[in-house]
Write a protein that holds these residues in place. Structure first.
Motif, PDB file in Angstrom:
ATOM      1  N   SER A  76       0.829  -1.205   0.000  1.00  0.00           N
ATOM      2  CA  SER A  76       0.000   0.000   0.000  1.00  0.00           C
ATOM      3  C   SER A  76       0.864   1.256   0.000  1.00  0.00           C
ATOM      4  O   SER A  76       0.572   2.226  -0.710  1.00  0.00           O
ATOM      5  N   ASP A  77       1.937   1.239   0.791  1.00  0.00           N
ATOM      6  CA  ASP A  77       2.819   2.402   0.878  1.00  0.00           C
ATOM      7  C   ASP A  77       3.546   2.637  -0.442  1.00  0.00           C
ATOM      8  O   ASP A  77       3.655   3.782  -0.907  1.00  0.00           O
ATOM      9  N   ILE A  78       4.060   1.561  -1.054  1.00  0.00           N
ATOM     10  CA  ILE A  78       4.752   1.694  -2.335  1.00  0.00           C
ATOM     11  C   ILE A  78       3.800   2.253  -3.394  1.00  0.00           C
ATOM     12  O   ILE A  78       4.138   3.171  -4.153  1.00  0.00           O
ATOM     13  N   TYR A  79       2.592   1.688  -3.441  1.00  0.00           N
ATOM     14  CA  TYR A  79       1.596   2.156  -4.410  1.00  0.00           C
ATOM     15  C   TYR A  79       1.307   3.650  -4.222  1.00  0.00           C
ATOM     16  O   TYR A  79       1.329   4.428  -5.182  1.00  0.00           O
ATOM     17  N   TYR A  80       1.052   4.052  -2.981  1.00  0.00           N
ATOM     18  CA  TYR A  80       0.682   5.448  -2.708  1.00  0.00           C
ATOM     19  C   TYR A  80       1.807   6.400  -3.096  1.00  0.00           C
ATOM     20  O   TYR A  80       1.564   7.442  -3.728  1.00  0.00           O
ATOM     21  N   ARG A  81       3.033   6.053  -2.752  1.00  0.00           N
ATOM     22  CA  ARG A  81       4.146   6.963  -3.011  1.00  0.00           C
ATOM     23  C   ARG A  81       4.464   7.071  -4.506  1.00  0.00           C
ATOM     24  O   ARG A  81       4.776   8.164  -5.007  1.00  0.00           O
ATOM     25  N   ILE A  82       4.371   5.960  -5.227  1.00  0.00           N
ATOM     26  CA  ILE A  82       4.556   6.030  -6.685  1.00  0.00           C
ATOM     27  C   ILE A  82       3.434   6.869  -7.299  1.00  0.00           C
ATOM     28  O   ILE A  82       3.666   7.693  -8.193  1.00  0.00           O
ATOM     29  N   ARG A  83       2.227   6.669  -6.813  1.00  0.00           N
ATOM     30  CA  ARG A  83       1.081   7.423  -7.319  1.00  0.00           C
ATOM     31  C   ARG A  83       1.288   8.927  -7.154  1.00  0.00           C
ATOM     32  O   ARG A  83       0.981   9.713  -8.060  1.00  0.00           O
ATOM     33  N   MET A  84       1.807   9.346  -6.006  1.00  0.00           N
ATOM     34  CA  MET A  84       2.034  10.767  -5.765  1.00  0.00           C
ATOM     35  C   MET A  84       3.083  11.339  -6.720  1.00  0.00           C
ATOM     36  O   MET A  84       2.943  12.449  -7.233  1.00  0.00           O
ATOM     37  N   HIS A  85       4.145  10.569  -6.965  1.00  0.00           N
ATOM     38  CA  HIS A  85       5.182  11.021  -7.902  1.00  0.00           C
ATOM     39  C   HIS A  85       4.616  11.164  -9.319  1.00  0.00           C
ATOM     40  O   HIS A  85       4.879  12.159 -10.004  1.00  0.00           O
ATOM     41  N   LEU A  86       3.856  10.163  -9.758  1.00  0.00           N
ATOM     42  CA  LEU A  86       3.338  10.181 -11.121  1.00  0.00           C
ATOM     43  C   LEU A  86       2.288  11.269 -11.318  1.00  0.00           C
ATOM     44  O   LEU A  86       2.166  11.841 -12.409  1.00  0.00           O
ATOM     45  N   ALA A  87       1.545  11.572 -10.249  1.00  0.00           N
ATOM     46  CA  ALA A  87       0.530  12.626 -10.348  1.00  0.00           C
ATOM     47  C   ALA A  87       1.177  13.959 -10.714  1.00  0.00           C
ATOM     48  O   ALA A  87       0.603  14.760 -11.460  1.00  0.00           O
ATOM     49  N   LYS A  88       2.392  14.184 -10.210  1.00  0.00           N
ATOM     50  CA  LYS A  88       3.109  15.419 -10.531  1.00  0.00           C
ATOM     51  C   LYS A  88       3.554  15.457 -11.980  1.00  0.00           C
ATOM     52  O   LYS A  88       3.923  16.508 -12.496  1.00  0.00           O
ATOM     53  N   GLU A  89       3.546  14.297 -12.624  1.00  0.00           N
ATOM     54  CA  GLU A  89       3.915  14.226 -14.039  1.00  0.00           C
ATOM     55  C   GLU A  89       2.676  14.159 -14.931  1.00  0.00           C
ATOM     56  O   GLU A  89       2.786  13.915 -16.135  1.00  0.00           O
ATOM     57  N   GLY A  90       1.485  14.334 -14.336  1.00  0.00           N
ATOM     58  CA  GLY A  90       0.263  14.281 -15.118  1.00  0.00           C
ATOM     59  C   GLY A  90      -0.180  12.875 -15.454  1.00  0.00           C
ATOM     60  O   GLY A  90      -0.962  12.672 -16.391  1.00  0.00           O
ATOM     61  N   LEU A  91       0.299  11.889 -14.695  1.00  0.00           N
ATOM     62  CA  LEU A  91      -0.060  10.490 -14.929  1.00  0.00           C
ATOM     63  C   LEU A  91      -0.854   9.956 -13.746  1.00  0.00           C
ATOM     64  O   LEU A  91      -0.634  10.345 -12.604  1.00  0.00           O
ATOM     65  N   ASP A  92      -1.786   9.046 -14.027  1.00  0.00           N
ATOM     66  CA  ASP A  92      -2.610   8.437 -12.982  1.00  0.00           C
ATOM     67  C   ASP A  92      -2.194   6.986 -12.766  1.00  0.00           C
ATOM     68  O   ASP A  92      -2.051   6.233 -13.739  1.00  0.00           O
ATOM     69  N   LEU A  93      -2.012   6.605 -11.508  1.00  0.00           N
ATOM     70  CA  LEU A  93      -1.702   5.217 -11.155  1.00  0.00           C
ATOM     71  C   LEU A  93      -2.987   4.564 -10.669  1.00  0.00           C
ATOM     72  O   LEU A  93      -3.597   5.005  -9.694  1.00  0.00           O
ATOM     73  N   VAL A  94      -3.386   3.492 -11.336  1.00  0.00           N
ATOM     74  CA  VAL A  94      -4.682   2.850 -11.076  1.00  0.00           C
ATOM     75  C   VAL A  94      -4.454   1.454 -10.503  1.00  0.00           C
ATOM     76  O   VAL A  94      -3.733   0.641 -11.092  1.00  0.00           O
ATOM     77  N   PRO A  95      -5.053   1.124  -9.347  1.00  0.00           N
ATOM     78  CA  PRO A  95      -4.889  -0.212  -8.779  1.00  0.00           C
ATOM     79  C   PRO A  95      -5.632  -1.266  -9.592  1.00  0.00           C
ATOM     80  O   PRO A  95      -6.741  -1.013 -10.081  1.00  0.00           O
ATOM     81  N   VAL A  96      -5.035  -2.439  -9.737  1.00  0.00           N
ATOM     82  CA  VAL A  96      -5.654  -3.545 -10.463  1.00  0.00           C
ATOM     83  C   VAL A  96      -5.589  -4.782  -9.581  1.00  0.00           C
ATOM     84  O   VAL A  96      -4.528  -5.131  -9.053  1.00  0.00           O
ATOM     85  N   PHE A  97      -6.736  -5.446  -9.418  1.00  0.00           N
ATOM     86  CA  PHE A  97      -6.797  -6.652  -8.597  1.00  0.00           C
ATOM     87  C   PHE A  97      -7.329  -7.805  -9.440  1.00  0.00           C
ATOM     88  O   PHE A  97      -8.286  -7.635 -10.198  1.00  0.00           O
TER      89      PHE A  97
END
Length: 340
Positions: free
Chosen positions: A82-103
């Motif tokens: 969860s922590d890895i996902y959240y932190r990567i998501r925050m970095h990518l958001a600054k680049e205009g990219l969305d990180l989407v969870p897949v299960f």
């Protein structure tokens, strides 16, 4: 005043188009001076960064899929993922990219959600937080040519071209060596799910070092708690006889280590006076409990930074043919293990 294109803005600022994008998305990868210069020019020339138009031009969706492990049962139960996902998501958001969870879940149809996502080309790239994928998914990735990378829980011995992972074998070795050099001769190991490659590698590294020092780990001293705190507590209580004075316990993740700590507390067994405990992951909660948890620290900052770099290289069309990083780890000694 006539508005300008991103190409023209990049030329005026003396930077690349990708740098213009990062500046306007306030990326930390660009200096404050450069961001200020580009933003000022953008304002002067009424430039508007159109992400939808960019997507049409490049056939990109701006979406990156993050595939959680097969045993993922919720963000509250899997702190590290969860922590890895959240932190990567925050970095990518600054680049205009969305990180989407897949299960993955077959309950909602014949195909896993990830298979549908690949077939529909929903994502520009995929991050797999797991050791491997099925042959069917492999074939789909080849057919669609969607870039993908394995991180964290992956198989450090695999030959996949894109991978970022700690050496799980090293983690087990570090714990085994610490225990043996401290003079312990009796051991207990708590493992995660037995079919996971990271579990196998940690166990292999641990037992190989024990053998080098002339010690054995009986099968009866290997307990499975599936990486869960509550299960570790229950298993510890159910096998109290294994935790005799002079025992050293390796819990393959910190959540299980904390579960062992609680189980021993209920049994009236002192840590580290009677039993030493070492976990793995270096989660913040390890310092919340008393005694503080000794653990193996994994370089999550590097995992996250390297993953973000890979994604940005992919979006800019400069993805290398290979991007493999097996990261080192270190023992963090606190209160549950005293080597002296």
């Amino acid at each position: 005043m006539k508005t300008i294109t991103s190409v023209e803005l990049a030329k005026l600022a003396g930077v690349s188009q990708s740098t213009v994008s990062r500046c306007l998305n306030d990326s930390p990868l660009v200096s404050e001076e450069t961001k200020a210069r580009v933003k000022k020019l953008a304002e002067e020339y009424s430039f508007q960064f159109n992400t939808n138009a960019r997507g049409l031009k490049t056939n990109r969706t701006g979406l990156i899929g993050y595939v959680f492990s097969e045993d993922f049962t919720g963000f509250a139960n899997h702190y590290i993922q969860s922590d890895i996902y959240y932190r990567i998501r925050m970095h990518l958001a600054k680049e205009g990219l969305d990180l989407v969870p897949v299960f993955d879940d077959r309950k909602f149809g014949e195909r896993f959600a990830i298979e549908k996502s690949i077939s529909n080309r929903r994502f520009d790239a995929l991050i797999f937080n797991r050791p491997q994928v099925s042959e069917r998914v492999q074939n789909l990735l080849v057919e669609t040519k969607i870039p993908y990378i394995f991180i964290y829980d992956t198989n450090e011995s695999s030959d996949v071209p894109f991978m970022i992972a700690p050496s799980h074998t090293l983690i087990g070795s570090l714990v085994g060596r610490a225990f043996c050099e401290a003079g312990y001769t009796r051991f207990v190991e708590l493992t995660g799910p037995s079919d996971r490659i990271d579990v196998i590698h940690k166990h292999t590294g641990f037992t190989q070092v024990l053998h080098q020092y002339g010690h054995e780990l009986p099968d009866s001293h290997i307990l499975c708690a599936n990486y869960h705190l509550e299960e570790a507590t229950a298993v510890t209580l159910a096998h109290r006889e294994l935790f005799q004075p002079g025992t050293a316990c390796f819990a393959q993740n910190d959540m299980m280590a904390l579960g062992v700590l609680e189980g021993l507390r209920q049994c009236g067994i002192s840590v580290p006076e009677d039993v030493a405990i070492i976990g793995s992951d270096n989660i913040p909660m390890g310092k919340w409990f008393r005694p503080n948890l000794t653990t193996v620290g994994i370089d999550y900052d590097s995992i996250i930074e390297l993953t973000v770099r890979w994604i940005l290289a992919m979006t800019e069309g400069r993805l290398p043919n290979s991007y493999r990083h097996v990261l080192s780890s270190k023992l963090i000694i606190r209160d549950t293990f005293c080597p002296e």
